[in-house]
Design a protein around this motif. Structure first.
Motif, PDB file in Angstrom:
ATOM      1  N   GLN A 121       1.108  10.686 -12.124  1.00  0.00           N
ATOM      2  CA  GLN A 121      -0.186  11.354 -12.026  1.00  0.00           C
ATOM      3  C   GLN A 121      -1.273  10.756 -12.912  1.00  0.00           C
ATOM      4  OE1 GLN A 121      -1.608  13.407 -10.192  1.00  0.00           O
ATOM      5  NE2 GLN A 121       0.025  14.290  -8.948  1.00  0.00           N
ATOM      6  N   PRO A 130       0.811  -1.215   0.000  1.00  0.00           N
ATOM      7  CA  PRO A 130       0.000   0.000   0.000  1.00  0.00           C
ATOM      8  C   PRO A 130       0.852   1.276   0.000  1.00  0.00           C
ATOM      9  CG  PRO A 130      -0.870  -1.574   1.570  1.00  0.00           C
ATOM     10  CD  PRO A 130       0.445  -2.118   1.094  1.00  0.00           C
ATOM     11  N   LYS A 182     -10.030   7.804  -8.782  1.00  0.00           N
ATOM     12  CA  LYS A 182      -9.307   8.916  -9.400  1.00  0.00           C
ATOM     13  C   LYS A 182      -9.506   8.877 -10.919  1.00  0.00           C
ATOM     14  CE  LYS A 182      -4.762   9.658  -8.989  1.00  0.00           C
ATOM     15  NZ  LYS A 182      -4.079  10.950  -9.077  1.00  0.00           N
ATOM     16  N   PHE A 183      -9.481   7.672 -11.446  1.00  0.00           N
ATOM     17  CA  PHE A 183      -9.672   7.535 -12.894  1.00  0.00           C
ATOM     18  C   PHE A 183     -11.124   7.829 -13.283  1.00  0.00           C
ATOM     19  CE2 PHE A 183     -10.489   4.847 -16.710  1.00  0.00           C
ATOM     20  CZ  PHE A 183      -9.758   5.621 -17.593  1.00  0.00           C
ATOM     21  N   GLY A 229      -3.727  12.714  -2.660  1.00  0.00           N
ATOM     22  CA  GLY A 229      -2.289  12.906  -2.516  1.00  0.00           C
ATOM     23  C   GLY A 229      -1.912  13.252  -1.086  1.00  0.00           C
ATOM     24  N   PHE A 256      -7.363   4.864  -6.318  1.00  0.00           N
ATOM     25  CA  PHE A 256      -6.856   4.965  -7.696  1.00  0.00           C
ATOM     26  C   PHE A 256      -7.965   4.702  -8.714  1.00  0.00           C
ATOM     27  CE2 PHE A 256      -2.072   4.011  -6.814  1.00  0.00           C
ATOM     28  CZ  PHE A 256      -2.008   5.205  -6.100  1.00  0.00           C
ATOM     29  N   TYR A 268      -2.380   5.960 -15.796  1.00  0.00           N
ATOM     30  CA  TYR A 268      -3.325   5.046 -15.160  1.00  0.00           C
ATOM     31  C   TYR A 268      -3.018   3.570 -15.405  1.00  0.00           C
ATOM     32  CZ  TYR A 268      -6.158   9.035 -13.779  1.00  0.00           C
ATOM     33  OH  TYR A 268      -6.590  10.188 -13.199  1.00  0.00           O
ATOM     34  N   SER A 310      -7.841  -2.642  -0.942  1.00  0.00           N
ATOM     35  CA  SER A 310      -7.174  -1.657  -0.090  1.00  0.00           C
ATOM     36  C   SER A 310      -7.692  -0.271  -0.458  1.00  0.00           C
ATOM     37  CB  SER A 310      -5.663  -1.721  -0.281  1.00  0.00           C
ATOM     38  OG  SER A 310      -5.285  -1.109  -1.485  1.00  0.00           O
ATOM     39  N   LEU A 320      -5.717  10.124   1.365  1.00  0.00           N
ATOM     40  CA  LEU A 320      -4.343  10.244   0.882  1.00  0.00           C
ATOM     41  C   LEU A 320      -4.199   9.645  -0.509  1.00  0.00           C
ATOM     42  CD1 LEU A 320      -1.879   9.568   3.830  1.00  0.00           C
ATOM     43  CD2 LEU A 320      -2.818  11.712   2.986  1.00  0.00           C
ATOM     44  N   GLY A 321      -4.883   8.541  -0.760  1.00  0.00           N
ATOM     45  CA  GLY A 321      -4.788   7.883  -2.065  1.00  0.00           C
ATOM     46  C   GLY A 321      -5.434   8.700  -3.168  1.00  0.00           C
ATOM     47  N   VAL A 338      -6.092   2.394  -0.921  1.00  0.00           N
ATOM     48  CA  VAL A 338      -5.308   3.039  -1.971  1.00  0.00           C
ATOM     49  C   VAL A 338      -5.770   2.550  -3.340  1.00  0.00           C
ATOM     50  CG1 VAL A 338      -2.995   3.518  -2.814  1.00  0.00           C
ATOM     51  CG2 VAL A 338      -3.339   3.192  -0.391  1.00  0.00           C
ATOM     52  N   LEU A 394       2.347   1.728  -3.441  1.00  0.00           N
ATOM     53  CA  LEU A 394       1.296   2.223  -4.337  1.00  0.00           C
ATOM     54  C   LEU A 394       1.069   3.712  -4.130  1.00  0.00           C
ATOM     55  CD1 LEU A 394      -1.875  -0.015  -4.575  1.00  0.00           C
ATOM     56  CD2 LEU A 394      -0.195   0.495  -6.324  1.00  0.00           C
ATOM     57  N   LEU A 395       1.018   4.107  -2.864  1.00  0.00           N
ATOM     58  CA  LEU A 395       0.759   5.512  -2.555  1.00  0.00           C
ATOM     59  C   LEU A 395       1.856   6.397  -3.143  1.00  0.00           C
ATOM     60  CD1 LEU A 395      -1.218   7.358  -0.985  1.00  0.00           C
ATOM     61  CD2 LEU A 395       0.401   7.301   0.891  1.00  0.00           C
ATOM     62  N   PHE A 420       3.374   5.897  -5.831  1.00  0.00           N
ATOM     63  CA  PHE A 420       3.127   6.018  -7.272  1.00  0.00           C
ATOM     64  C   PHE A 420       2.332   7.272  -7.578  1.00  0.00           C
ATOM     65  CE2 PHE A 420       3.222   1.571  -9.334  1.00  0.00           C
ATOM     66  CZ  PHE A 420       4.478   1.375  -8.822  1.00  0.00           C
ATOM     67  N   GLN A 421       1.477   7.606  -6.600  1.00  0.00           N
ATOM     68  CA  GLN A 421       0.495   8.661  -6.782  1.00  0.00           C
ATOM     69  C   GLN A 421       1.111   9.918  -7.359  1.00  0.00           C
ATOM     70  OE1 GLN A 421      -1.345  11.339  -5.518  1.00  0.00           O
ATOM     71  NE2 GLN A 421      -3.423  10.542  -5.329  1.00  0.00           N
ATOM     72  N   LEU A 466      -0.711   2.549 -12.761  1.00  0.00           N
ATOM     73  CA  LEU A 466      -1.402   2.527 -11.462  1.00  0.00           C
ATOM     74  C   LEU A 466      -2.295   1.289 -11.363  1.00  0.00           C
ATOM     75  CD1 LEU A 466      -2.578   6.256 -10.980  1.00  0.00           C
ATOM     76  CD2 LEU A 466      -0.541   5.172 -10.073  1.00  0.00           C
TER      77      LEU A 466
END
Lengths: 271, 318
Positions: A232, A221, B151-152, B263, B148, A235, B142, B259-260, B144, A224-225, A227-228, A238
């Motif tokens: 950006q 985790p 976010k997409f 940011g 993600f 995808y 999870s 946070l995921g 995160v 992965l974070l 990567f954020q 990600l």
């Protein structure tokens, strides 16, 4: 009639809202960025695992995966072991002591992890437990022990006392009774607790974020974070990370669904 | 399915009261407790005392200092940190407001929606069981990962939401980019993430309601809404209190998801208490971060207590 149609409509729409994003992620993890943006719903042109190779090799997600495996593989059984010992004592002791031990251990459920993170960070610093996997394992055990005692102790209390007494009349000591009577009979609740802990420990983010500095010690985790910020809008990359991080839990869910539902719901009642 | 530990524990309460009655216990079991049994809970008690209870108590001690986490010297500053949080620190009051708003939104939306799903899937048919498994699925991911995915969905240029809207000729929004709406969109994500989990709690509650009650109500000519109001709702009250309490704590701590999706550190529009505490900590203000943690704990306790009062009062007014 109308009720039945609207029932179907609600269920179908929500099923789509769950299935479609997950499918887009699965397909997208095999696409290039251009391909994903051009047609997020289409099947990928090729199943070449370029994105996976990049995140595992190039971005070191492989070592993060191993770190997560190690941390989870140690912290889940350790939590279960300590919690089952305590739960067993709670089930066999009587009156005030049983109540006091159970109450003390379970009270910890009311403490959110963010509430004591500063002193815990300081304490772990003094003990040399920052920036290594041992610290993460201990933090996992500490934070989930109360809920594990709640689940296991709660179950062991419901086993008939006569079973324990019969065993001790047969000359078995408390340890033997624990190992040969209490543990096997508690198997369903241990399985449920194990799944619950597995999901929590595998997905844990706060402690790695607090403790880990060295990129090589990151769990999934946290990796992965990180990567954020770096990718950006890449995808597909990600998504490959998301698939990798979710795979073990998803595979377990497919085979052990019953325990998942029981375990995670037992965890839910902790509020 | 024995998915309802809350009520199970309550039902067992009378038995344990019997066991606590000293006269009865002594008469029934003359055998003494083996003293070795006291060794069994020792490791767990030690771990909890040393790594959970002690740090929590220490938080109170840190909270009245200006310690930066590194230097040996620090001053006791009394309640200054608490006064600063509420009167001088707009970042903190912003996070507090966001957090309360977020909790309120998620609790109402998730409780209502998970109850609707549970009502639609109460029967143990093949289809229901399959859909329950599907709706529960996001819970195991999870935070995160979920962040993600969403976010997409919310990406204003390439995202799923705007592609779908664009296909039917509607101009999409900027979702997380719009500070006035961002928190609402994260609340939607949170509900998607956990509604299935709460649905399962409700289904267990619904399945425990005796069918005869509905049959009797139907014979009396009660319509569906009346049946819901006078049978279903009162009977699922214990499930509701579990769902509300759990959702509250869960959305208070939506740290990973924020946070995921936003940011680290998140922008002001998405800052909540747990992310603010982390930022203060990362900024080496250990004393102040500890004070914020205590306010955080107090807020959770206060909101939970208020809810219990409200939920307990409802059936009486009925």
């Amino acid at each position: 009639m109308l009720a039945s149609i609207s029932r179907r409509a609600i269920l179908a729409i929500y099923a789509v809202i769950i299935i479609v994003p997950l499918t887009v992620v699965a397909f997208g993890s095999f696409k290039t960025t251009q391909e994903l943006f051009a047609g997020p719903f289409s099947l990928p042109h090729s199943l070449a695992p370029d994105n996976f190779a990049e995140v595992v090799g190039g971005q070191n997600l492989g070592s993060s995966f191993m770190n997560s495996v190690i941390v989870t593989a140690v912290s889940v059984p350790l939590t279960l072991f300590l919690a089952s010992l305590a739960g067993y004592a709670v089930a066999r002791l009587k009156g005030f002591m049983s109540w006091a031990i159970f109450g003390f251990l379970v009270l910890g459920m009311a403490i959110p992890a963010q509430a004591n993170m500063v002193p815990l960070y300081v304490l772990f610093g003094r003990l040399g437990l920052l920036d290594n996997l041992a610290g993460l394992i201990l933090a996992n055990v500490v934070s989930t022990l109360p809920i594990a005692v709640f689940i296991l102790g709660g179950f062991m209390r419901t086993l008939p006392k006569e079973l324990y007494e019969a065993s001790s009349i047969d000359g078995s000591g408390p340890w033997k009774t624990y190992a040969s009577i209490a543990l096997p009979l508690s198997a369903p609740s241990i399985a449920a607790a194990a799944i619950f802990l597995f999901v929590i420990h595998w997905n844990e983010l706060l402690y790695p974020l607090l403790f880990i500095q060295t990129p090589g010690n990151r769990t999934l985790p946290l990796a992965l974070l990180s990567f954020q910020g770096e990718f950006q809008t890449n995808y597909p990359l990600l998504f490959a990370g998301v698939i990798l991080a979710s795979l073990p839990v998803v595979v377990a869910y497919v085979f052990l669904q019953r325990y998942f539902v029981a375990g995670i719901t037992a965890g839910a009642s902790k509020g | 399915m024995s998915l309802h530990p809350g009520t199970a524990a309550k039902r067992k309460a009378p038995d344990s009261q019997h066991a606590d009655n000293p006269a009865k216990v002594r008469r029934r079991s003359p055998t003494r407790v083996n003293p070795a049994l006291y060794l069994f809970p020792l490791p767990a008690v030690a771990v909890v005392a040393f790594f959970l209870v002690m740090p929590t108590l220490q938080a109170f001690q840190y909270a009245i200092t200006d310690w930066n986490g590194f230097s040996a010297a620090f001053n006791y500053v009394g309640l200054d940190n608490f006064i600063r949080a509420f009167t001088k620190d707009s970042l903190f009051t912003n996070a507090l407001t966001n957090n309360l708003k977020f909790v309120l939104l998620v609790v109402i939306a998730q409780t209502a929606f998970s109850l609707v799903l549970a009502l639609l899937l109460t029967k143990n048919s093949r289809g229901s069981i399959l859909l329950r498994a599907l709706f529960f699925f996001p819970t195991i991911l999870s935070s995160v990962s979920v962040a993600f995915i969403w976010k997409f969905i919310y990406d204003p240029n390439f995202g799923l939401a705007n592609s779908v809207l664009g296909a039917v000729g509607i101009d999409g929004g900027s979702y997380l980019g719009n500070d006035a709406q961002a928190l609402y969109w994260v609340a939607v994500t949170q509900v998607w993430f956990h509604a299935g989990q709460m649905m399962v709690v409700y289904i267990a509650g619904l399945q425990a309601i005796p069918r005869e009650l509905y049959e009797a109500a139907e014979m009396d000519g009660a319509n569906k809404w009346q049946q819901f109001k006078s049978i279903t709702w009162p009977f699922v009250a214990p499930a509701t209190s579990i769902v509300v309490a759990y959702t509250t704590v869960q959305s208070f701590k939506a740290f990973d998801l924020i946070l995921g999706i936003a940011g680290n550190p998140p922008k002001a529009a998405l800052d909540i208490l747990s992310t603010r505490i982390y930022s203060t900590f990362a900024n080496s203000e250990f004393g102040y971060a500890a004070a914020q943690s205590i306010i955080f704990m107090a807020m959770i306790a206060l909101v939970t207590w208020l809810q219990r009062r409200l939920l307990r009062l409802t059936p009486k007014g009925d």
